[in-house]
Design an enzyme around this catalytic site. Structure first.
Site, PDB file in Angstrom:
ATOM      1  N   HIS C 101      -5.353  10.679   2.155  1.00 60.92           N
ATOM      2  CA  HIS C 101      -6.403  10.336   1.105  1.00 60.92           C
ATOM      3  C   HIS C 101      -7.291   9.519   1.715  1.00 60.92           C
ATOM      4  O   HIS C 101      -8.241   9.160   1.083  1.00 60.92           O
ATOM      5  CB  HIS C 101      -5.461   9.953  -0.187  1.00 60.92           C
ATOM      6  CG  HIS C 101      -4.723   8.602   0.041  1.00 60.92           C
ATOM      7  ND1 HIS C 101      -3.457   8.832   0.271  1.00 60.92           N
ATOM      8  CD2 HIS C 101      -4.996   7.653  -0.045  1.00 60.92           C
ATOM      9  CE1 HIS C 101      -2.902   7.486   0.457  1.00 60.92           C
ATOM     10  NE2 HIS C 101      -4.020   6.575   0.017  1.00 60.92           N
ATOM     11  N   CYS C 199      -9.788  28.213 -25.817  1.00 60.37           N
ATOM     12  CA  CYS C 199      -8.729  28.238 -26.798  1.00 60.37           C
ATOM     13  C   CYS C 199      -8.870  28.569 -28.135  1.00 60.37           C
ATOM     14  O   CYS C 199      -8.112  28.413 -29.020  1.00 60.37           O
ATOM     15  CB  CYS C 199      -8.194  26.562 -27.057  1.00 60.37           C
ATOM     16  SG  CYS C 199      -9.517  25.552 -27.432  1.00 60.37           S
TER      17      CYS C 199
HETATM   18  C1  LIG Z   1       1.060   8.263   4.668  1.00 56.06           C
HETATM   19  C2  LIG Z   1       0.826   7.532   3.265  1.00 56.06           C
HETATM   20  C3  LIG Z   1       0.827   6.304   3.078  1.00 56.06           C
HETATM   21  C4  LIG Z   1       0.271   5.571   1.908  1.00 56.06           C
HETATM   22  N1  LIG Z   1       0.446   4.045   1.851  1.00 56.06           N
HETATM   23  C5  LIG Z   1       0.207   3.694   0.606  1.00 56.06           C
HETATM   24  C6  LIG Z   1       0.173   2.083   0.494  1.00 56.06           C
HETATM   25  O1  LIG Z   1       0.098   1.497   1.416  1.00 56.06           O
HETATM   26  N2  LIG Z   1      -0.069   1.686  -0.802  1.00 56.06           N
HETATM   27  C7  LIG Z   1      -0.107   2.344  -1.956  1.00 56.06           C
HETATM   28  O2  LIG Z   1      -0.284   1.871  -2.905  1.00 56.06           O
HETATM   29  N3  LIG Z   1      -0.228   3.732  -1.740  1.00 56.06           N
HETATM   30  C8  LIG Z   1       0.181   4.333  -0.609  1.00 56.06           C
HETATM   31  N4  LIG Z   1       0.175   5.571  -0.692  1.00 56.06           N
HETATM   32  C9  LIG Z   1      -0.037   6.410  -1.680  1.00 56.06           C
HETATM   33  C10 LIG Z   1       1.246   6.497  -2.387  1.00 56.06           C
HETATM   34  O3  LIG Z   1       2.395   6.977  -1.740  1.00 56.06           O
HETATM   35  C11 LIG Z   1       1.331   7.472  -3.798  1.00 56.06           C
HETATM   36  O4  LIG Z   1       0.018   6.876  -4.663  1.00 56.06           O
HETATM   37  C12 LIG Z   1       2.336   7.810  -4.581  1.00 56.06           C
HETATM   38  O5  LIG Z   1       2.266   8.355  -5.676  1.00 56.06           O
HETATM   39  C13 LIG Z   1       3.176   6.411  -5.046  1.00 56.06           C
HETATM   40  O6  LIG Z   1       4.320   6.639  -5.625  1.00 56.06           O
HETATM   41  P1  LIG Z   1       5.248   5.565  -6.235  1.00 56.06           P
HETATM   42  O7  LIG Z   1       4.388   4.266  -6.764  1.00 56.06           O
HETATM   43  O8  LIG Z   1       6.214   6.332  -7.159  1.00 56.06           O
HETATM   44  O9  LIG Z   1       6.271   5.242  -5.001  1.00 56.06           O
HETATM   45  C14 LIG Z   1       0.317   6.428   0.852  1.00 56.06           C
HETATM   46  C15 LIG Z   1       0.555   7.916   0.764  1.00 56.06           C
HETATM   47  C16 LIG Z   1       0.868   8.330   2.120  1.00 56.06           C
HETATM   48  C17 LIG Z   1       0.730   9.941   2.094  1.00 56.06           C
END
Ligand SMILES: Cc1cc2nc3c(=O)[nH]c(=O)nc-3n(C[C@H](O)[C@H](O)[C@H](O)COP(=O)(O)O)c2cc1C
Ligand SMILES: Cc1cc2nc3c(=O)[nH]c(=O)nc-3n(C[C@H](O)[C@H](O)[C@H](O)COP(=O)(O)O)c2cc1C
Ligand SMILES: Cc1cc2nc3c(=O)[nH]c(=O)nc-3n(C[C@H](O)[C@H](O)[C@H](O)COP(=O)(O)O)c2cc1C
Lengths: 232, 232, 232
Positions: C101, C199
């Protein structure tokens, strides 16, 4: 024991230990969880329960030395359990059965969420509870009315600079501090720091260092004083 | 029929019955659904469609006498269908095909959500529609402009005392009443009551009794009057 | 290449093309995606990456002539990749690895979300990022501070009239325009139009026509001028 996480937590309440819930949501900074746990290993009377969102679990699969698997982390000192979203529903609930997110709230002295992702932050301030972590946070006894003592949730946000600077995130951080923080609040934010981020961008949004986080936990739990001089 | 839930609902519109959507989200109070359905069984002209979130379905798996399986509940009087999130996508949609959450809105005279979880409450007030239940709620004809009559959604919140007392939940309840309730609104809240809760805590947050809920449904649907003296 | 989507995007940055992220969330109007892509096929220097939410993917399974499968769409002119939520986690992340992303945000000149569902709209304004699409949106460089140029997100909302007229949706649209839109903003809404909907209802809520959307993309990317007279 592994068969009934909620009962296990309920029983642990009387084990004489200090209980910490360490939680991680889906930021790259999840890889600091092992450092935080090891940084707390000199406190023999500490019991740590780890909660991971499904996104956070992606970062700890043993894919690198600094990213051990959950099975490895389970064997670290003080780690008494690791929970994922499925842990809530392991046993089909019947009347009278303990409920994991409620037992966690009752048993724990402190919750530390490090890292707190932008997504879990948004869910916290809007009351969305579709994971074990968000349910535990919303079930928190915010003023001590239910359990008789007021307990804190510490959060260490961590995200990409652009995500952090986004007005939508800033609005959620403001809501966090207005609705849940402050002198009467129950949530305290460990501010992000500025550095080169994992994604290649440079700027604000990086999680506080693990040393800062360990110190904050020790401070809140009164561990530093009690165990200083301890040579474990 | 089971193969195309949306078409089935569209057809049922002309069956001369009174149509109730009974919905449950993931609270322990989901176990009162059987009581509510049985409490309505004396009304032969009532058709009930049940919608469950995935969390709610955990509570009705036949794990106890008071927690029959969905297959059992399907055989209760007046129950004409049970839907889960998958029901929306059973058939790959093509142009002109009916859409389940839209057909439900058109066919139903009343929706009763009992229990309404903290999570589904939050999704309602913020417009998150990632489940059949939340899509149906947002597709509601809030002022009768689309279908020509204004219809109500009744909600019976149910949660742990600490979750209920949490300022974040209280803020969402306030939003519910301000944005969707009141004299011009389309949502009515059946207040929680104070009692010993399933989680061992005592206090506000328990769902209104099933008798209260049954009476509220009868009142809104004009059933009590019409069928009183009925001996079924 | 398919094995590391984030690296693939990073490499494509220097391919000399104009990069468009075309995204679809779970509305019936997702079936217009093929028209939009074909409508842009006369621009040989355009690279399109398509992001679909899991709900949107239901509409493109090859179930009708106007609903080709994703594999078919992948072979359309200019389509260089198709991503779903799983694409973020294809490779277990290790330090230094690119993040999908984030790379998308860096590489893309424009994001167009057509259709934007009520649900993804709600997640945008509240900062919920539980999908690749919502993460990309929140990671947007809203004022050009991080990447040095300010880039836009265009959204074309599409929903059932009742869902569109619901005060909760209207509140979210207002938040969208207040928080993210306007002269200083980074989001622009392509207004819905009034017509007979899939719909069966008639009224406001239909997505802008695909011709309008194609024209908006060409305008923002400066394509129309550059390629007019082109006979591809
Ligand atoms: C490799 C990778 C790194 C990520 N790093 C971050 C991060 O540092 N901070 C963040 O807010 N989201 C980060 N994301 C996005 C979140 O993982 C994503 O929004 C996820 O749905 C969060 O879910 P959770 O809040 O349930 O853990 C990252 C995604 C990926 C694939
Ligand atoms: C055993 C058990 C009991 C629960 N009881 C409640 C409750 O009474 N009220 C509530 O709001 N959430 C309760 N929860 C938490 C919800 O199930 C959880 O937030 C879930 O994500 C709600 O999803 P839904 O709103 O889609 O049904 C309970 C969870 C478990 C595991
Ligand atoms: C056949 C069908 C058609 C739908 N059409 C729409 C629509 O036009 N607009 C909308 O906002 N939601 C629509 N929905 C509901 C969304 O698909 C649902 O809210 C979903 O959770 C959206 O997820 P997303 O925003 O992640 O794509 C439709 C659902 C179905 C089953």
């Amino acid at each position: 024991m592994a068969n009934n996480p909620a009962q296990d937590v309920a029983q642990a309440r009387s084990d004489g230990k200090v209980h910490l819930l360490l939680a991680a949501s889906g930021s790259v900074a999840t890889i600091k969880i092992p450092n935080i746990i090891r940084g707390l290993s000199r406190h023999p009377n500490l019991s740590i329960r780890l909660v991971l969102t499904s996104s956070a679990a992606h970062f700890l699969q043993g894919q690198a030395d600094e990213q051990p698997s959950l099975a490895d982390i389970r064997s670290y000192p003080n780690v008494d359990a690791i929970y994922t979203d499925e842990s809530e529903w392991v046993q089909p609930w019947t009347r009278g059965a303990p409920i994991l997110h409620i037992e966690l709230r009752k048993s724990l002295t402190l919750v530390l969420i490090a890292p707190l992702s932008a997504n879990t932050l948004a869910k916290m301030v809007h009351g969305i509870t579709d994971s074990l972590l968000s349910s535990t946070i919303l079930a928190w006894d915010t003023d001590g009315f239910v359990d008789g003592k007021k307990k804190k949730i510490l959060v260490a946000t961590a995200m990409n600079t652009a995500m952090f600077r986004n007005p939508i995130t800033q609005r959620n951080l403001k809501l966090l501090n207005e609705l849940m923080g402050g002198a009467d609040g129950w949530v305290e934010e460990l501010q992000t720091i500025s550095k080169g981020l994992a994604c290649g961008d440079v700027g604000q949004g990086a999680m506080a260092t693990w040393e800062t986080i360990v110190a904050a936990i020790e401070d809140k739990l009164g561990l530093a004083a009690k165990d200083s001089g301890d040579d474990e």
